[in-house]
Design an enzyme around this catalytic site. Structure first.
Site, mmCIF file in Angstrom:
data_model
loop_
_atom_site.group_PDB
_atom_site.id
_atom_site.type_symbol
_atom_site.label_atom_id
_atom_site.label_comp_id
_atom_site.label_asym_id
_atom_site.label_seq_id
_atom_site.Cartn_x
_atom_site.Cartn_y
_atom_site.Cartn_z
ATOM 1 N N ASP A 170 0.749 -1.113 0.102
ATOM 2 C CA ASP A 170 -0.161 0.152 -0.067
ATOM 3 C C ASP A 170 0.894 1.235 -0.050
ATOM 4 O OD1 ASP A 170 -2.175 1.260 0.093
ATOM 5 O OD2 ASP A 170 -2.642 1.363 2.014
ATOM 6 N N ASN A 195 -11.270 -2.651 -4.372
ATOM 7 C CA ASN A 195 -10.301 -1.853 -5.228
ATOM 8 C C ASN A 195 -10.953 -1.466 -6.587
ATOM 9 O OD1 ASN A 195 -6.999 -3.094 -4.162
ATOM 10 N ND2 ASN A 195 -8.189 -1.277 -3.628
HETATM 11 C C1 IPE Z 1 -5.227 -2.665 0.455
HETATM 12 O O1 IPE Z 1 -4.957 -1.305 0.193
HETATM 13 C C2 IPE Z 1 -5.347 -3.224 -0.856
HETATM 14 C C3 IPE Z 1 -4.109 -3.368 -1.326
HETATM 15 C C4 IPE Z 1 -2.867 -2.853 -1.180
HETATM 16 C C5 IPE Z 1 -4.170 -4.175 -2.663
HETATM 17 P P1 IPE Z 1 -6.197 -0.104 0.074
HETATM 18 O O2 IPE Z 1 -5.446 1.211 -0.206
HETATM 19 O O3 IPE Z 1 -7.173 -0.618 -0.765
HETATM 20 O O4 IPE Z 1 -6.754 -0.108 1.586
HETATM 21 P P2 IPE Z 1 -7.342 1.069 2.254
HETATM 22 O O5 IPE Z 1 -8.741 1.703 1.208
HETATM 23 O O6 IPE Z 1 -6.633 2.109 2.526
HETATM 24 O O7 IPE Z 1 -8.157 0.440 3.502
HETATM 25 C C1 IPE Z 2 -1.829 0.125 -3.019
HETATM 26 O O1 IPE Z 2 -1.764 1.507 -3.222
HETATM 27 C C2 IPE Z 2 -2.269 -0.318 -4.397
HETATM 28 C C3 IPE Z 2 -3.442 -0.886 -4.506
HETATM 29 C C4 IPE Z 2 -4.418 -0.949 -3.470
HETATM 30 C C5 IPE Z 2 -3.839 -1.603 -5.872
HETATM 31 P P1 IPE Z 2 -2.772 2.614 -3.318
HETATM 32 O O2 IPE Z 2 -3.065 2.897 -4.604
HETATM 33 O O3 IPE Z 2 -3.935 2.248 -2.411
HETATM 34 O O4 IPE Z 2 -1.973 3.819 -2.686
HETATM 35 P P2 IPE Z 2 -2.560 4.925 -1.723
HETATM 36 O O5 IPE Z 2 -3.074 4.129 -0.478
HETATM 37 O O6 IPE Z 2 -3.663 5.718 -2.349
HETATM 38 O O7 IPE Z 2 -1.147 5.640 -1.247
HETATM 39 MG MG MG Z 3 -4.150 2.578 -0.376
#
Ligand code: IPE
Ligand code: IPE
Ligand code: MG
Length: 248
Positions: A28, A76
């Protein structure tokens, strides 16, 4: 023991003979990494994919048995079509590459999640990587793709109920172990260590059943900046803990 170990002499705090068997990571922070640099979120995902390559390769080199990564959650899909498609393209590229070097690496690849809503081409790549690597004895890498812990539990409950209806299972004989056999993670030991970068202190629907006795490591580092050194810190923290599993 791996033969090639350039960094080992510099890392006193990690005992490489006592690694966790299974490390799981929530990759993340890609979006925030990009935003900090004035780049589109998709650039963050590309950088995150690079980090995944580095970390997965390193885990294989140090002899980790199981690595599970959260790549795309059941939630997602709420993101823009452009972002989702960029993530799927990166996955495709990674799997194509992985297929090319699988025989040499002997990495076994599995996927946790419902792959049916994915584009046929990506689904086929998942099927091929799984098929080619199924007999390999190196590190097992589990990619959680369209994965959600609750979705996994509901699917397991449905499959078990179906087996009961069709006479293959009996509710009176359901145990934790048998139930585990209905999960995407069947056959894989529970994670010993779950790492979440990016400063968020939550699981976001990751491995809800399997995390029962996992140790957690949270860091503010964003996934694209996650490094071997950060992994060493996480493993060293894990090795300093006392796991009691309810005992004394
Ligand atoms: C969790 O991250 C899912 C992945 C890293 C694939 P998210 O960015 O989706 O989680 P939240 O929304 O911050 O809880
Ligand atoms: C994790 O990074 C990747 C996925 C959830 C696919 P994010 O895209 O959630 O990154 P932030 O949390 O917005 O920084
Ligand atoms: Mg995220």
């Amino acid at each position: 023991m791996p033969l090639f170990w350039p960094e080992k002499k510099n890392i006193a705090q990690v005992d490489f003979d006592k690694l966790p068997r299974h490390i799981a990571m929530i990759m993340d922070g890609n979006g925030r990494w990009a935003k900090k640099r004035g780049l589109p979120r998709t650039a963050g995902h590309a950088a995150g994919a690079e980090t995944f390559r580095t970390i997965a390769t390193y885990c294989k080199e140090i002899g980790l048995e199981y690595l599970t990564v959260y790549a795309f959650s059941t939630e997602n899909w709420r993101r823009s079509a452009e972002e989702v498609s960029a993530i799927m393209d990166l996955l495709k590229r990674y799997l194509l590459e992985a297929i090319g070097k699988m025989e040499r690496d002997r990495v076994k690849m599995e996927f946790f999640g419902d792959l049916s809503p994915l584009a046929p081409e990506l689904r086929e790549l998942c099927r091929r990587t799984r098929e080619i690597s199924k007999g390999y004895d190196g590190c097992q890498v589990n990619i959680c793709l369209n994965y959600g812990g609750r979705d996994e539990l509901v699917r397991a409950a449905k499959a078990f109920a179906q087996d009961c209806v069709e006479g293959r299972a009996d509710p009176n004989h359901l145990s934790q172990e048998r139930f585990g056999g209905y999960l995407f993670s069947r056959g894989v030991p529970d994670p010993d260590l779950i790492i979440r970068p990016s400063g968020e202190l939550r699981l976001s629907n990751f491995l809800l059943w399997q995390c029962a006795y996992a140790e957690f490591y949270f860091t503010d580092v964003l996934w694209p900046d996650f490094s071997k050194e950060e992994l060493h810190r996480a493993i060293a923290a894990y090795q300093g803990r006392s796991r009691r599993f309810g005992g004394v």
